[in-house]
Design an enzyme around this catalytic site. Sequence first.
Site, PDB file in Angstrom:
ATOM      1  N   SER A   1       0.849  -1.193   0.000  1.00 14.14           N
ATOM      2  CA  SER A   1       0.000   0.000   0.000  1.00 14.14           C
ATOM      3  C   SER A   1       0.879   1.235   0.000  1.00 14.14           C
ATOM      4  O   SER A   1       2.070   1.169   0.301  1.00 14.14           O
ATOM      5  CB  SER A   1      -0.925   0.016   1.218  1.00 14.14           C
TER       6      SER A   1
ATOM      7  N   GLY B   1       2.292   2.884  -2.212  1.00 16.59           N
ATOM      8  CA  GLY B   1       3.459   2.882  -3.085  1.00 16.59           C
ATOM      9  C   GLY B   1       4.666   2.137  -2.561  1.00 16.59           C
ATOM     10  O   GLY B   1       5.732   2.146  -3.193  1.00 16.59           O
TER      11      GLY B   1
ATOM     12  N   GLU C   1      -9.013   2.879  -9.983  1.00 19.37           N
ATOM     13  CA  GLU C   1      -8.024   3.753 -10.604  1.00 19.37           C
ATOM     14  C   GLU C   1      -7.845   3.419 -12.086  1.00 19.37           C
ATOM     15  O   GLU C   1      -7.801   2.244 -12.471  1.00 19.37           O
ATOM     16  CB  GLU C   1      -6.683   3.624  -9.881  1.00 19.37           C
TER      17      GLU C   1
ATOM     18  N   GLU D   1      -5.933  -0.226 -10.890  1.00 18.65           N
ATOM     19  CA  GLU D   1      -6.080  -0.930  -9.616  1.00 18.65           C
ATOM     20  C   GLU D   1      -7.439  -0.628  -9.009  1.00 18.65           C
ATOM     21  O   GLU D   1      -8.167   0.249  -9.496  1.00 18.65           O
ATOM     22  CB  GLU D   1      -4.968  -0.532  -8.633  1.00 18.65           C
TER      23      GLU D   1
ATOM     24  N   ASP E   1      -7.652   7.116  -0.529  1.00 17.90           N
ATOM     25  CA  ASP E   1      -6.976   8.289   0.018  1.00 17.90           C
ATOM     26  C   ASP E   1      -7.178   9.525  -0.858  1.00 17.90           C
ATOM     27  O   ASP E   1      -7.351  10.635  -0.343  1.00 17.90           O
ATOM     28  CB  ASP E   1      -5.482   8.018   0.258  1.00 17.90           C
ATOM     29  N   THR E   2      -7.200   9.356  -2.176  1.00 19.91           N
ATOM     30  CA  THR E   2      -7.433  10.515  -3.040  1.00 19.91           C
ATOM     31  C   THR E   2      -8.828  11.095  -2.834  1.00 19.91           C
ATOM     32  O   THR E   2      -9.076  12.263  -3.143  1.00 19.91           O
ATOM     33  CB  THR E   2      -7.247  10.154  -4.521  1.00 19.91           C
TER      34      THR E   2
ATOM     35  N   ARG F   1       2.336  10.439   6.062  1.00 20.80           N
ATOM     36  CA  ARG F   1       1.210  11.358   5.894  1.00 20.80           C
ATOM     37  C   ARG F   1       0.607  11.633   7.262  1.00 20.80           C
ATOM     38  O   ARG F   1       0.095  10.746   7.927  1.00 20.80           O
ATOM     39  CB  ARG F   1       0.179  10.692   4.981  1.00 20.80           C
TER      40      ARG F   1
END
Length: 389
Positions: A150, A152, A258, A271, A278-279, A358
């Site tokens: 997750s 990246g 995505e 994906e 999150d976006t 984050r």
Amino acid sequence: MAKKILLLGSGELGKEFVISAKRKGQYVVACDSYAGAPAMQVADECEVFSMLDGDALAAAVAKHQPDIIVPEIEAIRTERLYDFEKQGIQVVPSAKAVNYTMNRQAIRDLAAKELGLKTAKYFYAKSLEELKEAAAKVGFPCVVKPLMSSSGKGQSVVKSADDLEKAWIYGCEGSRGDIKELIIEEFIKFDSEITLLTVTQKNGPTLFCPPIGHVQISGDYRESFQPAPVKPEHLLEAQRMAAKVTEALTGAGIWGVEFFLSNENGVYFSELSPRPHDTGMVTLAGTQNLSEFELHCRAVLGLPIPEITQERYGASAVILSNIASQEAPRYRGEEEVCKETNTYLRIFGKPTTRKNRRMGVVVCYAPNGSDLDALRDKCKAAAAKVEVY
């Protein structure tokens, strides 16, 4: 209609879901591998254990007897969810969906081979030698990812054969769970990428949110904006693909689907996440009549969602930590953000930090038809004013 919900994963997305659930009178037990996780701060109860430990997961289910299990992270012993579903517990969106989407091999094979969706050319590798063989077929540059990860982690763009060993090691180190296998993909020359939040309901049609554009660095979300400019024919194709794959996976909830968009070659499925994305935190700016967390909560509980409407333009930008510390993080610059009009600051409340973690998000909004690029710039500038120390 009060239900007991067992939330598996208690980060910032889980926190917003719990807030939505509590506003509807639900009882939530938040679980994660560390104490003081964001969602635990607003839940009724909490449990700390590794969800990759199937016995510990089963013990938590036996202890709390939930009506609903809501997975919010990838690192879960997902095959156990089938057992819980057979016991009559609702798994969100479904045990099948979680098992497929937590593993890039299962979801990619479903999308490309069974459903015929357009994807990048891809192969799998269980060793460095297999990775080299696959790279020879795909060509350079190519993208290498763990099957399970997750944010990246473990993902890299490989520009030559000399970089493959490094990509293999990095991919294995970034893998979540006990799967040590990588997927190697053709590098798609796309013009933009979007998240299409898709809502499947128990007793209603599949609905789509306005498309969300996003920027990722090393596979990790940094900013998002809504609505993303998308050609009408590309949006229809993305909606068709999203509806097809979510129907095959079954269940009710919100999905972050995505896509890569190419002006020359059209729409590519990338994906899918069976949970708030999150976006989609940009929806906290009121870009829609219902945020992605409210939509997820309603779908999970079987409450009606009559429509999704775009209310205004929005942008989000993350607040990253530049330090690593086991002490409770502190923040400066918050007052500068709050001076901005039409701007919200959200600090997640994580108890510790690491470099590039984050830690919060800034979201901004403007009327429909505004300058979206200017709004994005404003949001990124505001987020940059917050320092973690």
